[in-house]
Design an enzyme around this catalytic site. Structure first.
Site, PDB file in Angstrom:
ATOM      1  N   GLN A   1      -4.749  -1.235   9.931  1.00 30.84           N
ATOM      2  CA  GLN A   1      -4.615  -2.558   9.330  1.00 30.84           C
ATOM      3  C   GLN A   1      -5.162  -3.621  10.286  1.00 30.84           C
ATOM      4  OE1 GLN A   1      -3.340  -3.094   6.133  1.00 30.84           O
ATOM      5  NE2 GLN A   1      -3.920  -5.229   6.405  1.00 30.84           N
TER       6      GLN A   1
ATOM      7  N   LYS B   1       0.839  -1.209   0.000  1.00 28.29           N
ATOM      8  CA  LYS B   1       0.000   0.000   0.000  1.00 28.29           C
ATOM      9  C   LYS B   1       0.870   1.253   0.000  1.00 28.29           C
ATOM     10  CE  LYS B   1      -3.825  -2.406   2.254  1.00 28.29           C
ATOM     11  NZ  LYS B   1      -4.557  -2.697   3.507  1.00 28.29           N
TER      12      LYS B   1
ATOM     13  N   ASP C   1     -10.918   3.055   4.488  1.00 27.91           N
ATOM     14  CA  ASP C   1     -11.284   1.631   4.411  1.00 27.91           C
ATOM     15  C   ASP C   1     -12.803   1.442   4.373  1.00 27.91           C
ATOM     16  OD1 ASP C   1      -9.175  -0.119   4.110  1.00 27.91           O
ATOM     17  OD2 ASP C   1      -8.673  -0.168   6.243  1.00 27.91           O
TER      18      ASP C   1
END
Ligand code: NAP
Length: 281
Positions: A88, A44, A111
């Site tokens: 994460q 990422k 997200d």
């Protein structure tokens, strides 16, 4: 259904957007040393750097307390220089994942996991939508798979993939069935699918004899096995399906591209170029 060419195009568009918008910054938070998480985060950050989104990686030790994670998030929420925040997952067991997700400012929630953004999707007003489901939908659109009136079956009901994909398919006017580990007869459901999205995390849970002839099959699975990375769908299903995404090279590259695109979207919300629903100012 190859993901890489479309992902490349989306990344090029994002790079243009970044040039137009100026400085855009993404902050990531990792707790502990989960190996897969470290690999995903590296990918990422590399992808962000390629489109000139600046990114900061906050790595916290496994022993960090929930309060310390919440404090970090509160600082990132208040930081005017940060457009997007990504925590994460998974988090260690001693940290309440739901509480942490809810602590991210919804406008920076690239997200799309915050309850506000999940609720918006449920209500049919997609705001920040999780990257993998967006990637699945972009692939289906790229290959012009008819969705209106189609029978779509989603195998998996996670908050990250299965449920949001099912909502997006529903909004695209498919007739949607969601299957999970308590589904009585999987093949009975999957054989009916014009569009089959598989996100179970079980290697080759879908075999060729479970696929309708001419179906479009999207394999979201990423499973590390002794034979390397495999999906949730037996590649032999390609003989029956009209379309099948490869693993790797299908949904994976799309997820990263859509995360970058979500970061640009967050920057637009923050710069009032797009209206964010909670914004009262
Ligand atoms: P998850 O949270 O573990 O959810 C898996 C879902 O599959 C659950 O709803 C589960 O049912 C269902 N399931 C598991 N075993 C089953 C079985 N034997 N029969 C029927 N249903 C079954 O996983 P996830 O986060 O959604 O991820 C799914 C897969 O996608 C994983 O391989 C993951 O690595 C991959 N993934 C890939 C990307 C990408 O970018 N390509 C992104 C995210 C995830 P229950 O709800 O009943 O337990």
């Amino acid at each position: 259904m190859e993901g890489r060419p479309l992902a490349e195009r989306i990344r090029a568009e994002v790079a243009d957007d970044v040039r137009e918008l100026g400085e855009i910054a993404l902050a990531t938070v990792q707790v502990g040393e989960d190996e897969a998480s470290t690999i995903y985060l590296r990918l990422k950050h590399k992808a962000a750097a390629e489109v000139e989104i600046s990114s900061v990686d906050h790595k916290l030790p496994h022993a960090v307390t929930e309060e310390e994670v919440l404090e970090l998030l509160s600082g990132l929420n208040a930081d005017e220089g940060i457009d997007g925040i990504l925590v994460q997952l998974p988090l260690p067991d001693h940290i309440d994942e739901a509480r942490v997700i809810a602590a991210v400012d919804p406008v920076k929630d690239v997200d799309g996991f915050h309850p506000f953004n999940a609720g918006q999707l449920y209500l049919g007003r997609p705001t920040h939508v999780p990257a993998t489901p967006l990637g699945v939908m972009a692939l289906l659109a790229e290959y012009r798979i008819p969705l209106d009136g189609a029978r779509a079956v989603v195998l998996g009901r996670s908050n990250i993939v299965g449920k949001p994909v099912a909502h997006l398919l529903l909004q695209a006017h498919s007739t949607v069935t969601i299957c999970h580990s308590h589904t009585d007869d999987l093949a009975r459901e999957t054989l009916d699918a014009d569009v089959l999205v598989v996100a179970a995390g079980v290697p080759e849970i879908v075999t060729a004899d479970m696929v309708k002839s001419g179906a479009a099959v999207v394999d979201v699975g990423i499973n590390r096995t002794e034979a390397g990375i495999v999906g949730d769908v037996d590649p032999g299903a390609a003989a029956v399906a009209a379309y099948l995404t490869p693993v790797p090279g299908g949904v994976g590259p799309m997820t990263i591209a859509m995360l970058l695109s979500n970061t640009v979207r967050a920057a637009r919300f923050r710069r009032r170029l797009l209206a964010f629903p909670l914004d009262q100012r």
